[in-house]
Scaffold this active site. Structure first.
Site, PDB file in Angstrom:
ATOM      1  N   LYS A  97     -16.862   7.041 -17.210  1.00  0.00           N
ATOM      2  CA  LYS A  97     -16.608   8.407 -17.673  1.00  0.00           C
ATOM      3  C   LYS A  97     -16.233   9.267 -16.481  1.00  0.00           C
ATOM      4  O   LYS A  97     -17.084   9.590 -15.637  1.00  0.00           O
ATOM      5  CB  LYS A  97     -17.825   9.025 -18.365  1.00  0.00           C
ATOM      6  CG  LYS A  97     -17.480  10.352 -19.066  1.00  0.00           C
ATOM      7  CD  LYS A  97     -18.696  11.216 -19.366  1.00  0.00           C
ATOM      8  CE  LYS A  97     -19.000  12.172 -18.258  1.00  0.00           C
ATOM      9  NZ  LYS A  97     -17.953  13.238 -18.063  1.00  0.00           N
ATOM     10  N   GLU A 109     -14.821  15.773 -16.911  1.00  0.00           N
ATOM     11  CA  GLU A 109     -13.918  16.413 -17.872  1.00  0.00           C
ATOM     12  C   GLU A 109     -12.916  17.329 -17.177  1.00  0.00           C
ATOM     13  O   GLU A 109     -11.905  17.710 -17.785  1.00  0.00           O
ATOM     14  CB  GLU A 109     -14.722  17.206 -18.907  1.00  0.00           C
ATOM     15  CG  GLU A 109     -15.513  18.375 -18.357  1.00  0.00           C
ATOM     16  CD  GLU A 109     -16.880  17.997 -17.829  1.00  0.00           C
ATOM     17  OE1 GLU A 109     -17.663  18.927 -17.534  1.00  0.00           O
ATOM     18  OE2 GLU A 109     -17.177  16.779 -17.701  1.00  0.00           O
ATOM     19  N   GLY A 119     -22.602  12.721  -8.076  1.00  0.00           N
ATOM     20  CA  GLY A 119     -22.562  14.103  -8.527  1.00  0.00           C
ATOM     21  C   GLY A 119     -23.742  14.872  -7.960  1.00  0.00           C
ATOM     22  O   GLY A 119     -24.315  14.508  -6.928  1.00  0.00           O
ATOM     23  N   GLY A 122     -28.291  14.099 -11.427  1.00  0.00           N
ATOM     24  CA  GLY A 122     -28.874  12.800 -11.137  1.00  0.00           C
ATOM     25  C   GLY A 122     -30.293  12.675 -11.655  1.00  0.00           C
ATOM     26  O   GLY A 122     -30.687  11.632 -12.202  1.00  0.00           O
ATOM     27  N   CYS A 167     -19.599  16.191  -0.867  1.00  0.00           N
ATOM     28  CA  CYS A 167     -21.014  15.912  -0.626  1.00  0.00           C
ATOM     29  C   CYS A 167     -21.304  15.729   0.857  1.00  0.00           C
ATOM     30  O   CYS A 167     -22.419  15.980   1.321  1.00  0.00           O
ATOM     31  CB  CYS A 167     -21.439  14.679  -1.409  1.00  0.00           C
ATOM     32  SG  CYS A 167     -20.479  13.203  -1.004  1.00  0.00           S
ATOM     33  N   GLU A 204     -26.823  23.203  -1.540  1.00  0.00           N
ATOM     34  CA  GLU A 204     -25.458  22.704  -1.412  1.00  0.00           C
ATOM     35  C   GLU A 204     -24.500  23.751  -1.984  1.00  0.00           C
ATOM     36  O   GLU A 204     -24.316  23.849  -3.197  1.00  0.00           O
ATOM     37  CB  GLU A 204     -25.312  21.370  -2.155  1.00  0.00           C
ATOM     38  CG  GLU A 204     -23.999  20.674  -1.892  1.00  0.00           C
ATOM     39  CD  GLU A 204     -23.921  19.324  -2.570  1.00  0.00           C
ATOM     40  OE1 GLU A 204     -23.343  18.391  -1.976  1.00  0.00           O
ATOM     41  OE2 GLU A 204     -24.430  19.192  -3.703  1.00  0.00           O
TER      42      GLU A 204
END
Length: 504
Positions: free
Chosen positions: A189, A192, A242, A247, A298, A398
């Site tokens: 996946k 989107e 991600g 997570g 990241c 972050e």
């Protein structure tokens, strides 16, 4: 802001909007609903994609399960799998420009960077192909004259792969070819916000001759697609890249089946600069590390911890270099920093800067959105924030934008304390001409990757992943292949005559 280097709209013809469909059991599939993606830089329609739900996700998982259990894919030779992966790499090279342009339009990253990423992705497929032919276990012939022990590496099974929007094609290429090399099947996946290049990859997999059901692609949103991929009892492993928050939700969803998890999550990556460092080299690497991919990375070097004796001099060098970095239209070949992924994310970035200012920090450069002629999308200017203290959110969280937080230290122990003070542990850097200092720092810092006198150099051979809340498991290198395997112990009696347990 007029002293910055800004690049306005490039004269590039926009391609027709891409139409994305699911790949399920070897066939392209539509859904009753669709969703659209507009360019974050240009505002134009980029793609219309099928919006998957429970039905499509269930079908994709079932196809991957059948392919693993009954198709014979898991038992194919390393040579067979390697040959297929090499075909995919060649197809990626042949479509590099098409893939790169789509990445630019959906993500906002610069075209020159995107081309390099697609080239790097092809290299990952070739490296994974080499591993397919070298996977092996161990043998133990020291168990006595009658016994032989063998440790096998079996493919783990069906893998759910959920990939992010910041490096769509590169990150799926850090996962999928390694899983295929191990003999796994997959359901993928993409985000989107950047679905289309993963669909293009599906086209290349079919062209390369991948058996049906081995790789399935479902387009859609985390709820319900990602949630079902994480919780389903027919899935043996989840590989996710991600945010740390997502997570944690995936880990909770997967806990009911105790499936294997491999997470590459967030980072608040420090670079520590000692007073004997080459400040010019450090300033350039720091500038690269914070503005690469608009800071939406990241591994972004989003905080520097600099010795107080050289803090002002280094900050001035970074500000001067920041003014020279070309921000602007990502389709222009001279652009080095493009658009922010969404208006909501741009607002989040700005909020961190405002909060730091309210807490007493100073903005040495930037701190506001950019307006570029001919471009309706969202851009955020190069930003350097000084006077940051460890308790500020901009020092801990972050930010995921082109915003550098500058902290200072007095001695080695304080530098380590600051570097390890975040909940993250993805990567870290150290700058010093004294290699003893560099090695001592590397041993003590809590990070999955440590760079010395450089930043963000990467190679397929080197494993990548984090500690603490930056994730678990590793991608790339032989370790990245081993993530997709399970160990099986085979203990064999090689001579007749086992002593009876029951006597008489």
């Amino acid at each position: 802001m007029n002293d910055l280097t800004l690049i306005d709209s490039a004269s590039v013809a926009m391609p027709e909007p891409f139409v994305g469909r699911h790949l399920i059991d070897g066939a392209w599939t539509d859904s009753a609903e669709t969703f659209q993606r507009h360019s974050p830089a240009h505002g134009t329609l980029v793609s219309t994609s099928a919006k998957g739900g429970v039905t499509e996700t269930e079908a994709a998982i079932a196809a991957a399960r059948r392919a693993f259990d009954t198709s014979g894919w898991a038992e194919t030779s390393g040579k067979y799998r390697a040959t297929l992966l090499l075909k995919v790499a060649d197809l990626i090279d042949a479509r590099r420009e098409e893939i790169a342009v789509m990445e630019v339009l959906e993500s906002g990253k610069p075209i020159s960077q995107s081309r390099a990423e697609i080239e790097g992705a092809a290299d990952l497929w070739r490296y994974a192909a080499s591993l397919a032919r070298t996977i092996h276990g161990d043998s133990h012939n020291s168990l006595g004259p009658d016994m032989l022990g063998v440790v096998l590496r079996d493919p783990i099974g069906v893998v759910s792969m959920i990939t992010p929007w910041n490096f769509p094609f590169l990150i799926v290429s850090q996962k999928l070819p390694f899983a295929l090399a191990a003999g796994c099947t997959a359901v993928v996946k993409p985000s989107e916000m950047t679905p289309s290049t993963t669909v293009m990859l599906g086209e290349m997999l079919i062209e390369a001759g991948l058996p049906k059901g081995v790789v399935n692609i479902v387009l859609g949103f985390g709820d319900p697609v990602g949630a079902l991929m994480s919780a389903h009892d027919s899935v043996d492993m989840v590989s996710f890249t991600g945010s740390t928050g997502v997570g944690k939700r995936i880990a909770a969803a997967a806990s009911g089946t105790l499936k294997k998890l491999s997470f590459e999550l967030g980072g608040k990556n420090p670079q520590v600069i000692f007073p004997d460092a080459d400040l010019d080299a450090a300033a350039d690497a720091i500038t690269f590390g914070i503005y690469f991919n608009a800071g939406e990375c990241c591994n972004s070097g989003s905080r520097i911890i600099v010795h107080e004796d050289v803090a002002e001099a280094l900050t001035n060098k970074i500000v001067a270099l920041s003014r020279k970095v070309p921000f602007g239209d990502p389709l222009h070949p001279d652009t080095q920093v493009g658009a922010i992924i969404s208006p909501e994310h741009q607002a989040k970035i700005a909020g961190y800067v405002r909060d730091a200012q309210s807490g007493g920090a100073k903005v040495a450069l930037g701190g506001q959105a950019l307006t570029l002629d001919g471009l309706p999308g969202q851009f955020y200017g190069p930003t350097v924030v000084t006077g940051v203290t460890p308790d500020m959110p901009i020092a801990r969280d972050e930010v995921f934008g082109p915003v550098l937080a500058v902290l200072t230290f007095r001695d080695f122990d304080e530098a380590i304390q600051l570097a390890n003070g975040a909940t993250y542990g993805l990567s870290a850097g150290v700058w010093s001409t004294n290699m003893h200092t560099c090695l001592q720092f590397a041993r003590k810092v809590q990070a999955g990757t440590v760079w010395t006198n450089t930043w963000m150099d990467g190679f397929p051979e080197m494993p990548f992943g984090g500690v603490k809340q930056s994730g678990q498991g590793r991608e790339l290198g032989r370790y990245g292949l081993e993530e997709f395997t399970e160990l099986k112990t085979l203990t064999m009696r090689v001579t007749p005559g086992r002593d009876n347990w029951v006597k008489g």
